[in-house]
Scaffold this motif. Structure first.
Motif, mmCIF file in Angstrom:
data_model
loop_
_atom_site.group_PDB
_atom_site.id
_atom_site.type_symbol
_atom_site.label_atom_id
_atom_site.label_comp_id
_atom_site.label_asym_id
_atom_site.label_seq_id
_atom_site.Cartn_x
_atom_site.Cartn_y
_atom_site.Cartn_z
ATOM 1 N N ASP A 208 -25.427 22.016 -133.011
ATOM 2 C CA ASP A 208 -24.127 21.415 -133.305
ATOM 3 C C ASP A 208 -23.172 21.377 -132.122
ATOM 4 N N TYR A 209 -23.666 21.681 -130.932
ATOM 5 C CA TYR A 209 -22.755 21.742 -129.797
ATOM 6 C C TYR A 209 -22.138 20.402 -129.430
ATOM 7 N N PRO A 210 -22.849 19.290 -129.568
ATOM 8 C CA PRO A 210 -22.263 18.012 -129.144
ATOM 9 C C PRO A 210 -20.920 17.687 -129.783
ATOM 10 N N ARG A 211 -20.609 18.249 -130.947
ATOM 11 C CA ARG A 211 -19.331 17.939 -131.600
ATOM 12 C C ARG A 211 -18.200 18.860 -131.139
ATOM 13 N N LYS A 212 -18.489 19.804 -130.263
ATOM 14 C CA LYS A 212 -17.498 20.821 -129.894
ATOM 15 C C LYS A 212 -17.278 20.877 -128.384
ATOM 16 N N MET A 213 -17.420 19.760 -127.721
ATOM 17 C CA MET A 213 -17.333 19.760 -126.274
ATOM 18 C C MET A 213 -15.898 19.807 -125.765
ATOM 19 N N PRO A 214 -15.579 20.744 -124.852
ATOM 20 C CA PRO A 214 -14.342 20.602 -124.083
ATOM 21 C C PRO A 214 -14.512 19.446 -123.090
ATOM 22 N N THR A 215 -13.437 19.009 -122.474
ATOM 23 C CA THR A 215 -13.519 17.855 -121.578
ATOM 24 C C THR A 215 -14.379 18.150 -120.359
ATOM 25 N N LEU A 216 -14.277 19.354 -119.826
ATOM 26 C CA LEU A 216 -15.021 19.716 -118.625
ATOM 27 C C LEU A 216 -15.548 21.130 -118.783
ATOM 28 N N PHE A 217 -16.844 21.315 -118.629
ATOM 29 C CA PHE A 217 -17.413 22.650 -118.776
ATOM 30 C C PHE A 217 -18.653 22.796 -117.905
ATOM 31 N N GLU A 218 -18.921 24.022 -117.495
ATOM 32 C CA GLU A 218 -20.048 24.322 -116.619
ATOM 33 C C GLU A 218 -21.336 24.401 -117.424
ATOM 34 N N VAL A 219 -22.423 23.920 -116.836
ATOM 35 C CA VAL A 219 -23.736 23.980 -117.470
ATOM 36 C C VAL A 219 -24.744 24.563 -116.480
ATOM 37 N N GLY A 220 -25.913 24.878 -116.989
ATOM 38 C CA GLY A 220 -26.952 25.408 -116.126
ATOM 39 C C GLY A 220 -27.916 24.353 -115.634
ATOM 40 N N LEU A 221 -27.978 23.216 -116.339
ATOM 41 C CA LEU A 221 -28.925 22.161 -116.000
ATOM 42 C C LEU A 221 -28.386 20.831 -116.494
ATOM 43 N N THR A 222 -28.504 19.787 -115.673
ATOM 44 C CA THR A 222 -28.119 18.455 -116.117
ATOM 45 C C THR A 222 -28.807 17.418 -115.242
ATOM 46 N N GLY A 223 -28.563 16.138 -115.561
ATOM 47 C CA GLY A 223 -29.168 15.040 -114.809
ATOM 48 C C GLY A 223 -28.870 13.729 -115.506
ATOM 49 N N ALA A 224 -29.671 12.712 -115.221
ATOM 50 C CA ALA A 224 -29.640 11.391 -115.884
ATOM 51 C C ALA A 224 -28.486 10.509 -115.442
ATOM 52 N N CYS A 225 -27.267 11.042 -115.426
ATOM 53 C CA CYS A 225 -26.084 10.294 -114.967
ATOM 54 C C CYS A 225 -25.213 11.297 -114.231
ATOM 55 N N ILE A 226 -25.451 11.448 -112.944
ATOM 56 C CA ILE A 226 -24.940 12.609 -112.213
ATOM 57 C C ILE A 226 -24.309 12.202 -110.890
ATOM 58 N N LEU A 227 -23.193 12.847 -110.554
ATOM 59 C CA LEU A 227 -22.499 12.637 -109.291
ATOM 60 C C LEU A 227 -22.659 13.892 -108.445
ATOM 61 N N ILE A 228 -23.286 13.736 -107.281
ATOM 62 C CA ILE A 228 -23.514 14.844 -106.360
ATOM 63 C C ILE A 228 -22.624 14.640 -105.139
ATOM 64 N N SER A 229 -21.855 15.632 -104.784
ATOM 65 C CA SER A 229 -20.915 15.508 -103.684
ATOM 66 C C SER A 229 -21.541 15.938 -102.361
ATOM 67 N N ARG A 230 -20.885 15.555 -101.276
ATOM 68 C CA ARG A 230 -21.313 15.993 -99.952
ATOM 69 C C ARG A 230 -21.237 17.512 -99.840
ATOM 70 N N ALA A 231 -20.248 18.116 -100.487
ATOM 71 C CA ALA A 231 -20.121 19.574 -100.465
ATOM 72 C C ALA A 231 -21.359 20.248 -101.045
ATOM 73 N N ALA A 232 -21.962 19.629 -102.071
ATOM 74 C CA ALA A 232 -23.179 20.195 -102.659
ATOM 75 C C ALA A 232 -24.360 20.067 -101.711
ATOM 76 N N HIS A 233 -24.510 18.902 -101.078
ATOM 77 C CA HIS A 233 -25.719 18.714 -100.263
ATOM 78 C C HIS A 233 -25.710 19.566 -98.998
ATOM 79 N N THR A 234 -24.546 20.059 -98.571
ATOM 80 C CA THR A 234 -24.532 20.965 -97.424
ATOM 81 C C THR A 234 -25.135 22.322 -97.770
ATOM 82 N N LEU A 235 -25.257 22.614 -99.060
ATOM 83 C CA LEU A 235 -25.800 23.890 -99.510
ATOM 84 C C LEU A 235 -27.225 23.777 -100.050
ATOM 85 N N LEU A 236 -27.603 22.595 -100.511
ATOM 86 C CA LEU A 236 -28.902 22.417 -101.145
ATOM 87 C C LEU A 236 -30.004 22.189 -100.107
#
Length: 292
Positions: A208-236
């Motif tokens: 039932d989580y999809p009905r209780k989403m805050p606007t912005l929250f941290e997750v452990g895994l995602t993909g499919a429609c994703i924005l990766i910043s330059r700040a991230a690629h300097t670490l990956l």
């Protein structure tokens, strides 16, 4: 702000290897602030709608941002056997200020394996790393990667950039089971290394989580429609997507593990509407966005 207006360049031909360097050289001379793209294979039935949504979202961002970055569409074409390439080459939205390049996917010598779902996770990781490589090599500000069966709302790109996170994604419904979306909440290294893609298991993790989403929250895994910043690629790592066909570990699990190891956080911005063209007759919308 320079907007690239060169014509769409198609480099997907049967003789792949000799033209890779030519494609990459051309791309490096015209790369801009945002790479918008994805992997395409046998999508003649939906590729125009996908491109429409990408162009529309970029145009909305450009028109509503104080300092918009220019963009280039990069499509990794994976040996389509239908008329996908003809649909792409016939598509013309250059006047909206975004140009495009198609890069060919080159199979490894052994060829792709077949995994649990009838395709190779390892090969999919290889394809995603092709797109990621162009992002890193050209030092773009963002990589906006959208799977080619996903349609995005016009405000998608703007909202993801405004979230101001290293990595942030829009919610995408992955299954006819309404509890299965494109993210998992757990942030555990062991979990990433042992996780297999079992729909029932995922549904139990977030009932039932999809009905209780805050606007912005941290997750452990995602993909499919994703924005990766330059700040991230300097670490990956150089190739952050990895997978294992033998143990059925998908490429987004490998990417999540790379983020976890590097200390890069992933987020979901839930107030973005997406439509997953699950097949030619089925459209999936996250439950909490059905009436949005």
């Amino acid at each position: 702000i320079r907007l690239y207006t060169s014509s769409l360049t198609v480099c997907a031909q049967p003789q792949y290897t000799p033209i890779i360097s030519e494609c990459q050289e051309r791309l490096s001379t015209q790369m801009s602030g945002i790479i918008v793209g994805g992997i395409v294979k046998n999508r003649e039935w939906c590729v125009r709608r996908w491109l429409d949504s990408l162009y529309g979202s970029y145009k909305y961002y450009r028109d509503h941002s104080d300092n918009p970055l220019s963009a280039t569409i990069v499509i990794v074409e994976d040996h389509s056997t239908d008329f996908t390439i003809l649909e792409i080459t016939d598509y013309n939205r250059i006047q909206d200020g975004i140009s495009g390049t198609v890069l060919p996917a080159v199979y490894k010598e052994s060829g792709p394996h077949v995994s649990l779902r009838g395709y190779s996770f390892e090969h999919l990781a290889y394809l995603r790393n092709i797109l990621y490589k162009e992002f890193v090599a050209n030092d773009a500000d963002y990589l906006f990667s959208v799977d080619s069966d996903i349609l995005i709302a016009e405000d998608c790109l703007l909202k993801l950039i405004e979230a101001n996170k290293e990595i942030v994604a829009a919610p995408v419904r992955n299954s006819t089971n309404e509890n299965v979306l494109n993210f998992l909440l757990r942030n555990d290294h062991y979990f990433y290394q042992t996780y297999t893609r079992n729909i029932d298991t995922i549904a139990k993790i977030m009932p039932d989580y999809p009905r209780k989403m805050p606007t912005l929250f941290e997750v452990g895994l995602t993909g499919a429609c994703i924005l990766i910043s330059r700040a991230a690629h300097t670490l990956l790592p150089e190739r952050p997507y990895r997978a294992d066909d033998i143990t059925h570990v998908a490429e987004d699990v490998g990417f999540a593990d790379a983020c976890y190891t590097a200390g890069v956080k992933q987020w979901i911005r839930s107030d973005i509407k997406t439509i997953h063209l699950y097949d030619k007759n089925t459209k999936l919308i996250p439950v909490h966005m059905e009436n949005a």
